[in-house]
Design a protein around this motif. Structure first.
Motif: not given
Ligand code: JFZ
Length: 434
Positions: A16-18, A38-41, A86-89, A130-132, A189-193, A230-232, A246-249
């Motif tokens: 849930v993203h809220w 929308a969460e990237w407003l 807690k999301h990016h904002d 939790f997503y953090y 946890f959320d991060s990416w390259h 792993s997205r720590i 995995m990355m999104d979708n």
């Molecule tokens: C990240 C977040 O930015 C987004 O708001 C949501 O929470 C999602 C689950 O995770 O979204 C991303 C992060 C990185 C990429 C794509 C979506 N990327 O690097 O392709």
């Protein structure tokens, strides 16, 4: 007993993203925001912090009902539930001591949403996690910003000291609070390259191996069960993480040695977007769940509740339809393993070690013709019996050169995404993936 056993057994969860961004819902000053999420407003429209944070004064979700959310989780056949603590904002959905930018101190709502969800999850036998957003935090207390979308005179990358002050004074304090207050089953946890198109991964400037170890050690010190994804840290992968995100979708072609999971959206945005009508079909959502289970992975499906705290009707319908399918076919998902023979032209296979030296294969029929013969290529074991999981109808089976043949009954035409249970003698030797 591995820490992740429940995770690999359960296979299916809700994301849930809220938050504050659920109020404007993808529209700012009467215009659709640029970013699909929308969460990237705040980043998408480079909204000054002071202006964005005023949203908190309007956040009063009168229709929020934690039990109603958990009833939807149960109705969908999901076993665990994650929410954006807690999301990016940088806004916190619980009364944290680390920052006044939270639901209890900054909004007229004042209620501890995470506390209510934790209690409701217990009542409904659902595991809560939790997503953090540990790296990006746009509150203005030293968390990082995303160059691509928001760098300007106000939004600049923090100095190492500023990030360290955020890391020690907000991030680690809040992780401890979340574990001590709510005992979560996992953190996402959320991060990416973050190459920002310049070939250098800016994430690593802040998410160093030392900070990764510090965060994981904090969690391990406070909880024996809480899982870490792993997205720590995507730049310095650590074997201390419990599961791969995995990355999104993103749906992989093959599985992994470690437990893994795909997080997917029901439409395009994670947060509620009032102009996002790109809803996926229930059939494709069930195929995502089955496709990952057939490779030994999990599926976490996202809902973006409205600013009032309600699930959209289009979300509830899909959750209920998936739940109805799992009502009659859940045995082919929960507690199963990957296919020993990969995927087949007509669908996917999940498996379960049977008793007395037998194996149970669940044949997920996607493209097939009722009343014709179907080949389960690569399975050379002697077939014992086959039945339709939903109806119990028995099916004629015989072994052949290339594998086991089944005579598909005409009655299958009435079933959506039917599953056939095929029991065979012995263990099915995994096909070496080309
Ligand atoms: C990240 C977040 O930015 C987004 O708001 C949501 O929470 C999602 C689950 O995770 O979204 C991303 C992060 C990185 C990429 C794509 C979506 N990327 O690097 O392709």
């Amino acid at each position: 007993m591995a820490r992740t056993d429940w995770f690999t057994n359960d296979r299916f969860g809700m994301f849930v993203h809220w938050g504050l961004y659920s109020l404007p819902a993808g529209i700012w000053k009467g215009r659709r925001i640029q970013h699909p999420y929308a969460e990237w407003l705040q980043a998408s429209e480079k909204i000054p912090r002071a202006e964005y944070q005023q949203l908190a004064q309007r956040f009063n979700p009168a229709k929020f009902d934690a039990d109603a959310w958990m009833r939807s989780v149960r109705a969908a056949g999901m076993k665990y539930f994650l929410i954006t603590a807690k999301h990016h904002d940088g806004f916190a959905l619980w009364p944290t001591q680390a920052s006044a930018y939270n639901i209890a101190d900054a909004t007229p709502f004042r209620r501890d949403v995470l506390g209510e969800l934790a209690a409701a999850a217990k009542r409904h036998g659902i595991k809560l996690g939790f997503y953090y957003s540990h790296w990006l935090d746009w509150e203005g207390t030293g968390g990082d910003i995303c160059t691509v979308h928001m760098e300007n005179e106000e939004y600049v990358h923090p100095s190492q000291q500023q990030f360290e002050d955020y890391w020690q004074g907000k991030c680690l304090v809040q992780i401890r609070e979340l574990i001590e207050n709510y005992d979560p089953c996992l953190f996402w946890f959320d991060s990416w390259h973050d190459y920002q198109g310049k070939g250098r991964d800016f994430t690593s400037a802040y998410l160093t191996p030392a900070r990764q170890d510090e965060l994981i050690s904090l969690i391990r010190g406070l909880s024996d069960t809480c899982l870490v994804n792993s997205r720590i840290n995507m730049t310095h992968p650590s074997d201390r993480v419990d599961y791969i995100s995995m990355m999104d979708n993103e749906y992989p072609e093959r599985g992994f040695a470690k437990p893994w999971e795909t997080s997917g959206t029901l439409n395009d945005s994670w947060g509620y977007h009032s102009l996002d009508f790109d809803w996926k079909t229930t059939r494709s959502l069930i195929q995502n769940l089955v496709g990952n289970a057939a490779l030994g992975g999990n599926y976490q499906l996202n809902v973006g509740p409205t600013g009032d705290g309600e699930f959209q009707p289009a979300a509830i319908r899909r959750l209920h339809e998936i739940g109805e399918w799992l009502q009659v076919n859940g045995e082919s998902i929960y507690g199963t393993q990957a296919s020993p023979v990969g995927k087949l032209p007509w669908g996917r296979i999940t498996s379960r070690r049977g008793n007395h030296d037998s194996t149970r294969l669940y044949l997920h029929l996607w493209d097939f013709t009722p009343g014709t013969a179907l080949l389960v290529a690569g399975v050379r074991n002697e077939p014992v019996q086959a039945t339709v999981l939903e109806t119990g109808q028995s099916i004629k089976v015989e072994s052949g050169q290339q594998g086991v043949w089944l005579e598909l009954p005409k009655a299958l035409a009435g079933l959506s995404l039917p599953v056939i249970v095929l029991d065979v003698k012995g263990v099915v030797t995994p096909k070496i993936q080309g």
